[in-house]
Design a protein around this motif. Structure first.
Motif, PDB file in Angstrom:
ATOM      1  N   PRO A 108       0.807  -1.230   0.000  1.00 49.05           N
ATOM      2  CA  PRO A 108       0.000   0.000   0.000  1.00 49.05           C
ATOM      3  C   PRO A 108       0.834   1.271   0.000  1.00 49.05           C
ATOM      4  O   PRO A 108       0.334   2.340  -0.348  1.00 49.05           O
ATOM      5  N   MET A 109       2.115   1.151   0.365  1.00 50.40           N
ATOM      6  CA  MET A 109       2.977   2.332   0.388  1.00 50.40           C
ATOM      7  C   MET A 109       3.630   2.593  -0.959  1.00 50.40           C
ATOM      8  O   MET A 109       4.260   3.619  -1.168  1.00 50.40           O
ATOM      9  N   ALA A 110       3.492   1.631  -1.873  1.00 52.61           N
ATOM     10  CA  ALA A 110       4.109   1.789  -3.191  1.00 52.61           C
ATOM     11  C   ALA A 110       3.281   2.735  -4.047  1.00 52.61           C
ATOM     12  O   ALA A 110       2.057   2.675  -4.067  1.00 52.61           O
ATOM     13  N   ASP A 111       3.965   3.594  -4.762  1.00 52.22           N
ATOM     14  CA  ASP A 111       3.300   4.540  -5.653  1.00 52.22           C
ATOM     15  C   ASP A 111       3.520   4.091  -7.089  1.00 52.22           C
ATOM     16  O   ASP A 111       4.619   4.204  -7.631  1.00 52.22           O
ATOM     17  N   ASP A 112       2.473   3.539  -7.710  1.00 49.32           N
ATOM     18  CA  ASP A 112       2.654   3.010  -9.062  1.00 49.32           C
ATOM     19  C   ASP A 112       2.775   4.097 -10.116  1.00 49.32           C
ATOM     20  O   ASP A 112       2.937   3.799 -11.293  1.00 49.32           O
ATOM     21  N   LYS A 113       2.669   5.342  -9.701  1.00 48.70           N
ATOM     22  CA  LYS A 113       2.845   6.442 -10.653  1.00 48.70           C
ATOM     23  C   LYS A 113       4.265   7.001 -10.619  1.00 48.70           C
ATOM     24  O   LYS A 113       4.617   7.862 -11.406  1.00 48.70           O
ATOM     25  N   SER A 114       5.087   6.539  -9.679  1.00 55.92           N
ATOM     26  CA  SER A 114       6.445   7.046  -9.579  1.00 55.92           C
ATOM     27  C   SER A 114       7.337   6.375 -10.615  1.00 55.92           C
ATOM     28  O   SER A 114       7.071   5.256 -11.053  1.00 55.92           O
ATOM     29  N   PRO A 115       8.418   7.041 -11.014  1.00 47.48           N
ATOM     30  CA  PRO A 115       9.325   6.460 -12.002  1.00 47.48           C
ATOM     31  C   PRO A 115       9.993   5.200 -11.457  1.00 47.48           C
ATOM     32  O   PRO A 115      10.179   5.056 -10.256  1.00 47.48           O
ATOM     33  N   GLY A 116      10.355   4.328 -12.340  1.00 50.54           N
ATOM     34  CA  GLY A 116      11.094   3.145 -11.931  1.00 50.54           C
ATOM     35  C   GLY A 116      10.385   1.855 -12.237  1.00 50.54           C
ATOM     36  O   GLY A 116      11.011   0.858 -12.531  1.00 50.54           O
ATOM     37  N   GLY A 117       9.055   1.875 -12.173  1.00 50.64           N
ATOM     38  CA  GLY A 117       8.307   0.676 -12.494  1.00 50.64           C
ATOM     39  C   GLY A 117       7.692   0.005 -11.293  1.00 50.64           C
ATOM     40  O   GLY A 117       7.704   0.535 -10.182  1.00 50.64           O
ATOM     41  N   VAL A 118       7.150  -1.183 -11.503  1.00 45.51           N
ATOM     42  CA  VAL A 118       6.431  -1.925 -10.476  1.00 45.51           C
ATOM     43  C   VAL A 118       6.722  -3.414 -10.659  1.00 45.51           C
ATOM     44  O   VAL A 118       6.914  -3.887 -11.781  1.00 45.51           O
ATOM     45  N   ASN A 119       6.749  -4.134  -9.544  1.00 43.67           N
ATOM     46  CA  ASN A 119       6.977  -5.571  -9.573  1.00 43.67           C
ATOM     47  C   ASN A 119       5.677  -6.309  -9.262  1.00 43.67           C
ATOM     48  O   ASN A 119       5.079  -6.096  -8.212  1.00 43.67           O
ATOM     49  N   PHE A 120       5.253  -7.189 -10.169  1.00 43.15           N
ATOM     50  CA  PHE A 120       4.017  -7.942 -10.004  1.00 43.15           C
ATOM     51  C   PHE A 120       4.267  -9.404  -9.631  1.00 43.15           C
ATOM     52  O   PHE A 120       3.317 -10.169  -9.446  1.00 43.15           O
ATOM     53  N   ALA A 121       5.519  -9.813  -9.535  1.00 42.12           N
ATOM     54  CA  ALA A 121       5.852 -11.214  -9.269  1.00 42.12           C
ATOM     55  C   ALA A 121       5.340 -11.646  -7.902  1.00 42.12           C
ATOM     56  O   ALA A 121       5.342 -10.869  -6.940  1.00 42.12           O
TER      57      ALA A 121
END
Length: 386
Positions: A108-121
Motif C-alpha cells: 500500500p505504500m508503493a506509488d505506481d505512478k512514480s518512475p522506476g516501475g512496479v513488480n508484479f511477481a
C-alpha cells in the motif's frame, strides 16, 4: 519436479516444496539515478523475482523465518523478506538501468505512478491458473495467484494511465510501452512441483504452462509492448532441495538431479519455440530469451571463475554434512546457522540463491552471451527509437 522419490521422501517433499520460490520483501533502496534507457521496468514471475507481493503470513507455507537475520545481511544489513542474503536478479537489473529497486504492486505504500516501475511477481505463483490445480486435487498449490493474476494487476495499472489497448488508446499505450522494459522472470517451476505425484502427465503441465505464458505475452505485445525479456527455468535439479530429496543414483553429468534438469530443459525448449513464433508475429518488438539454464550450468562447470566454492551446500541451514540442509531447521530459525562468506556459495537456504549467484546470472544476461538476441541489441534498438 519430476523426481522419483520414495514415499518417505515424498512426505518430506510435500512438507518442503511450498518453500520453493518464496522471497518476500518491501524495500525501496535506490540505485544511483542518472541518464538511463528506460523510465520503467515492469516485472513478473515467482519468488525468484518477487520483491514483496507476498510475506510470511500470506505466501506459501514454510521458511517462515524470512524476516529474521541472516536474510538480507549481505547488502541491506537487515531482513528485507527477500529469500536471499541480499539482492535478487531483478534488483541488479534495475541498478544496471539506473532505476530504483522495484516496489511490489500490493504494497500500500508503493506509488505506481512514480518512475522506476512496479513488480508484479508473486512467490509461489504458477503459470497455469490456480483453479486448475484445485480442480485436479493438487493440494500442494495453496497460492491463488498465477501469471494471469499478475496480468490483471498490470491491466489495472495500464488503465490508470489511460492505456486500454493499442486500437482504442494508441497514444496512451505508446507512452507507457515506449519507455518500459517488460521483464518476465522465471515462471513454471511451481507448476511442475505442485503436480508431483498427480495423475496429470508432465507433458500436459508443460503444454498448459507454455500456453499460459504465450497468451500472457501475446496480450502485452498486442497492447504495444516493445522491449520484452523472458527468462527460462533454471536447472532445478541443481537446487539443494532437489539434491537432498532425490535418490543418489539420479544425477546428470553436472552432479545435479537428472530428471529435474531434463524437465526444466524440455520446458525451456518449448518456450523458445513459442518465442520464435511471437517474434515473427510482432516484428516491431524486441523479444529476448534469457537463458537461465545455460548460464547456471556455466557457473557449475567453472565455479572458481565466479568465486564459488560450494555448488550444492547451503550457506544458511542446519546440520552440516554434504548439504547443511534440514527442512525442520530452516534458515533464519534459532537452530540454523549461516556461513561467514555467502559469496562463495551458490545456494543460500536450500531453495533460493545467494546474492552472488543472482549477480552472476544478471551479468550473464545483461553483459554476457546468455540472452538471445543479446541484451545489448535490445538497448541499441531502444536508443535508435529515441
Amino acid at each position: 519436479m519430476a523426481i522419483a522419490f520414495t514415499f518417505s521422501s515424498f512426505q518430506i517433499f510435500t512438507t518442503t516444496i511450498l518453500l520453493i520460490f518464496s522471497p518476500y520483501c518491501s524495500v525501496y533502496a535506490k540505485a544511483t539515478t542518472h541518464s538511463n534507457p528506460f523510465k520503467n521496468v515492469y516485472a513478473f514471475g515467482d519468488s525468484y523475482t518477487d520483491t514483496g507481493n507476498t510475506r510470511s503470513n500470506t505466501g506459501p507455507n514454510g521458511f517462515t523465518f524470512v524476516s529474521n537475520l541472516p536474510y538480507g545481511s549481505t547488502f541491506f544489513h537487515r531482513p528485507t523478506n527477500r529469500y536471499s542474503d541480499g539482492r535478487l536478479m531483478i534488483d541488479f537489473v534495475a541498478q544496471a538501468l539506473s532505476l530504483p529497486f522495484l516496489p511490489p504492486y500490493l504494497d500500500p505504500m508503493a506509488d505506481d505512478k512514480s518512475p522506476g516501475g512496479v513488480n508484479f511477481a508473486v512467490a509461489g505463483s504458477t503459470a497455469i491458473i490456480h483453479s486448475f490445480f484445485k480442480m485436479n486435487n493438487m493440494t500442494l498449490d495453496i497460492t491463488p495467484q498465477s501469471l494471469q493474476t499478475q496480468l490483471g494487476w498490470f491491466n489495472k495499472l495500464l488503465q490508470s494511465k489511460g492505456c486500454k489497448d493499442s486500437t482504442t488508446s494508441p497514444k496512451e499505450c505508446k507512452a507507457v510501452f515506449d519507455e518500459a522494459l517488460i521483464w518476465v522472470g522465471e515462471i513454471g517451476a511451481n507448476d511442475y512441483a505442485y503436480s508431483f505425484t498427480s495423475s496429470v502427465p508432465t507433458n500436459t503441465i508443460q503444454q498448459l504452462a507454455i500456453n499460459s505464458v504465450t497468451a500472457f505475452l501475446q496480450e502485452l505485445l498486442k497492447k504495444g509492448a516493445k522491449y520484452v525479456v523472458v527468462q527460462g527455468l533454471p536447472p532445478t535439479g541443481c537446487l539443494t532441495l532437489s539434491m537432498y530429496l532425490a535418490p543418489s543414483n539420479d544425477r546428470d553429468d553436472m552432479g545435479c538431479v537428472g530428471n529435474a534438469n531434463k524437465q526444466s530443459y524440455n520446458h525451456n525448449t518449448a518456450l523458445k519455440a513459442k518465442l520464435n513464433v511471437l517474434k515473427k508475429q510482432f516484428p516491431n518488438s524486441v523479444i529476448v530469451y534469457a537463458d537461465y539454464y545455460s548460464a547456471y550450468l556455466t557457473v557449475i562447470k567453472n565455479p572458481h571463475k565466479y568465486g564459488f566454492k560450494e555448488l550444492f551446500k547451503v550457506c544458511c541451514g542446519y546440520g552440516g554434512g554434504t548439504y547443511n540442509f534440514n527442512y525442520l531447521n530452516a534458515c533464519g530459525s534459532q537452530s540454523s546457522t549461516s556461513c561467514d562468506n555467502p559469496s562463495q556459495y551458490i545456494n543460500w537456504d536450500g531453495v533460493h540463491l545467494t546474492e552472488a549467484m543472482y549477480k552472476a546470472m544478471a551479468d550473464a544476461y545483461l553483459n554476457g552471451n546468455y540472452s538471445q538476441p543479446p541484451f545489448s541489441y535490445l538497448l541499441s534498438k531502444k536508443q535508435q527509437s529515441g
